[in-house]
Design an enzyme around this catalytic site. Sequence first.
Site, PDB file in Angstrom:
ATOM      1  N   CYS A  55       0.832  -1.206   0.000  1.00 19.85           N
ATOM      2  CA  CYS A  55       0.000   0.000   0.000  1.00 19.85           C
ATOM      3  C   CYS A  55       0.863   1.251   0.000  1.00 19.85           C
ATOM      4  O   CYS A  55       0.468   2.300  -0.514  1.00 19.85           O
ATOM      5  CB  CYS A  55      -0.942   0.001   1.192  1.00 19.85           C
ATOM      6  SG  CYS A  55      -0.102  -0.010   2.797  1.00 19.85           S
TER       7      CYS A  55
ATOM      8  N   HIS B 171      -1.530   1.338   7.946  1.00 19.40           N
ATOM      9  CA  HIS B 171      -1.874   1.484   6.530  1.00 19.40           C
ATOM     10  C   HIS B 171      -1.460   2.865   6.037  1.00 19.40           C
ATOM     11  O   HIS B 171      -1.435   3.826   6.810  1.00 19.40           O
ATOM     12  CB  HIS B 171      -3.385   1.297   6.377  1.00 19.40           C
ATOM     13  CG  HIS B 171      -3.857   1.165   4.968  1.00 19.40           C
ATOM     14  ND1 HIS B 171      -3.376   0.201   4.105  1.00 19.40           N
ATOM     15  CD2 HIS B 171      -4.788   1.863   4.274  1.00 19.40           C
ATOM     16  CE1 HIS B 171      -4.001   0.322   2.941  1.00 19.40           C
ATOM     17  NE2 HIS B 171      -4.848   1.323   3.016  1.00 19.40           N
TER      18      HIS B 171
ATOM     19  N   ASN C 192      -7.446   6.045   0.263  1.00 20.59           N
ATOM     20  CA  ASN C 192      -7.043   4.689   0.630  1.00 20.59           C
ATOM     21  C   ASN C 192      -6.638   3.937  -0.639  1.00 20.59           C
ATOM     22  O   ASN C 192      -7.439   3.848  -1.574  1.00 20.59           O
ATOM     23  CB  ASN C 192      -8.224   3.983   1.316  1.00 20.59           C
ATOM     24  CG  ASN C 192      -7.853   2.617   1.858  1.00 20.59           C
ATOM     25  OD1 ASN C 192      -6.873   2.005   1.425  1.00 20.59           O
ATOM     26  ND2 ASN C 192      -8.648   2.122   2.791  1.00 20.59           N
TER      27      ASN C 192
END
EC number: 3.4.22.54
Length: 810
Positions: free
Chosen positions: A123, A327, A351
């Site tokens: 990510c 994250h 995101n």
Amino acid sequence: MPSAINAAVAQQTAAGSVPSTTSTTTEGTGGGTGGIYSAIISRNQPIIKVKEKTYEELHKKCLEENILYEDPDFPPNETSLFYSQKVPIKFEWKRPREICENPRFIIGGANRTDICQGELGDCWFLAAIACLTLNKKLLCRVIPHDQSFIQNYAGIFHFQFWRYGDWVDVIIDDCLPTYNNQLVFTKSSQRNEFWSALLEKAYAKLHGSYEALKGGNTTEAMEDFTGGVIEFYEIKDAPKDIYKIMKHAIARGSLMASSIDDNLGFHYGAAPRSDIGELIARMVKNLENAQMTYSTVDYQGTDERPAWTIMPMQYETRMSCGLVKGHAYSVTAVEETTYKGEKMRLVRLRNPWGQVEWNGPWSDKSEEWNFIDEEEKIRLQHKIAEDGEFWISLEDFMRHFTKLEICNLTPDTLEADKLQTWTVSVNEGRWVRGCSAGGCRNYPDTFWTNPQYRLKLLEEDDDPEDEEVICSFLVALMQKNRRKERKLGANLYTIGFAIYEVPKEMHGTKHHLQKDFFLYNASKARSKTYINMREISERFRLPPSEYVIIPSTYEPHQEGEFILRVFSEKRSLSEEVENMIEADRPSKKKKGKPIIFVSDRANSNKELTTDEDAGKDGEKTHVDEKKRSSAKAREKSEEETQFRNIFRQIAGDDMEICREELRNVLNNVVKKHKDLKTEGFELESSRSMIALMDTDGSGKINFDEFRHLWDKIKSWQKIFKHYDADHSGTINSYEMRNAVKDAGFRLNNQLYDIITMRYADKNMNIDFDSFICCFVRLDAMFRAFHAFDKDGDGIIKLNVLEWLQLTMYA
């Protein structure tokens, strides 16, 4: 054709430093630091390196031969996927034309909503891509847009990344790993768009495999996209003007990301390395259970196709507010609006999953938007969509997020960017175990051996509101290739740096600061902490002066390469400190032994005499008388008498000894020194000494030559005993630097590295035998160089025969 032996090239290539004019490094091209040093470390490489073909050449060849490109360096098999263990299911590598109808490289422009995370903990990389899409100029540099699945398609694509100071072109084929005809890793929100998947593959190739991308910091990818420099903020300790900093960063085109600590000690997007098996197991389960989901959008008459959704394998933890711990999020905008008559500061985040959003105030469907007029909504690009992007108030952002990372663009990022005023200097270096990997200040015995870089701050800042005479600059230390070497067990080192002011009397010199300096002087500035990130950077404000920067790992003996960049608002100079390469020479009253070439002895007995041979007869007579007087004094000593007797017994009537006899003589004498713990000299050592001291090419040495050797050994023995404080019979490789200096030799870091590699054992210790062999070689090679360097300019010219004669019999 003779080749000049000159130090200038290698050192300028390595670090931009001003070389010593007495260096003996040969000219060279490529191979890291260049010259003899690079020739040594790359001697097992092919003699002729064939230039790699460019993308244009490969693309043209594929079109001419009507074939699809297959990448031999990143093949479509398991070696390109995971290195720590095999995947229990078989992936199919397919080209986009085999996955869907009518594939496209980019549809309607590359944007942040095109990126959806797949079954890999990257990510951090995808968040950086989302940031990259906000700057179209940067995007076009990383992703050349003249690529297509329609026009001139040949199954070949290329992407450009900044790699430790250079932009590199990474060429790939378009085979992608799939399972049940679905992409396993990154994908676009539109099924037939493939730029993000191919960009991820190129980045995986750059680092050796897809697994190498598991876990990281967003700024790492940001730097690779831009060549920029990072700034890192702990939000709980952020400055009061953090909003201004973020707003200014967006205006400058800087890339920005933020993350939330998971309280488990994991970095976002990263699982512990030991959990790669669990990652693969979950990935397999998710792939086997994945269901295709279709949007209600009407795709008739367009190139778009339904997107699929696979929830990414995660070590991240979702919170009730919709945010995810551990994250990375892209920061895509920072704005101010009016809410109920008051100013409200907002932050827009995305995101990388392409879903799962904040559900608190200012989220897509929150009631706060009911108080914002339509025109303002359009300006803020507010929309209700499960696309992973959302607004959040600055107050909530500061409350929930823990880290903010900013990648500032540098002058070399885009030539047309006129907003940047930084000047940049770049130095490459390496920490070598046992030589220049000294660790941090906590290790005073070795800290001083780290590479040192002089920084000259020449001009103060142009700030009319600041009355201080101050220079602003930023130091960035980056360790190289650690991610690519993960499969070899490499991890990021804990790194940092310290800055010291150079004493005025040493300004303008090139001397490596010694141990005592750091024992009695405090640093003027330093990195706030040592941290295991690829790069650590810090802003500083210091008065104009000359400083030295010491980059280091936290612990000593950790070997690796690094790049040190210094950014300053005004003119500055930065270069590696390299000692002048030289050796103390004997008094001119002493006549030096001539150096004779082996091949010339039978013919003309050609000699290359030293400068000391030129003298008047009266001076020679005086020297001879002094020598005879000195010799008589020595002969009276017990050692001299014993010495001659031993030599005569072994040498015989010709008074010359070979390598076996030299070994016996040395070992007999050394045995009498009970305080010197040594097992004696090896046969190879005596062979080397014969070769280096033999001035008439007989393969033997006479008593005078041996006497000269023994006098040297005695003086070196004292140095050895001084540093062998624990009487172990060895000295460590760091102490060897001082021992070499005490013996009258001044070398640079490259030569110290070579000495360590050549003479130290696996524990970085040097025994007496190796110690003496090293000094004999240094002494002989310096004498040889001085004999050839008749004009004293630090350059000698040799043809191939002369070079081989000098080096092979040594």
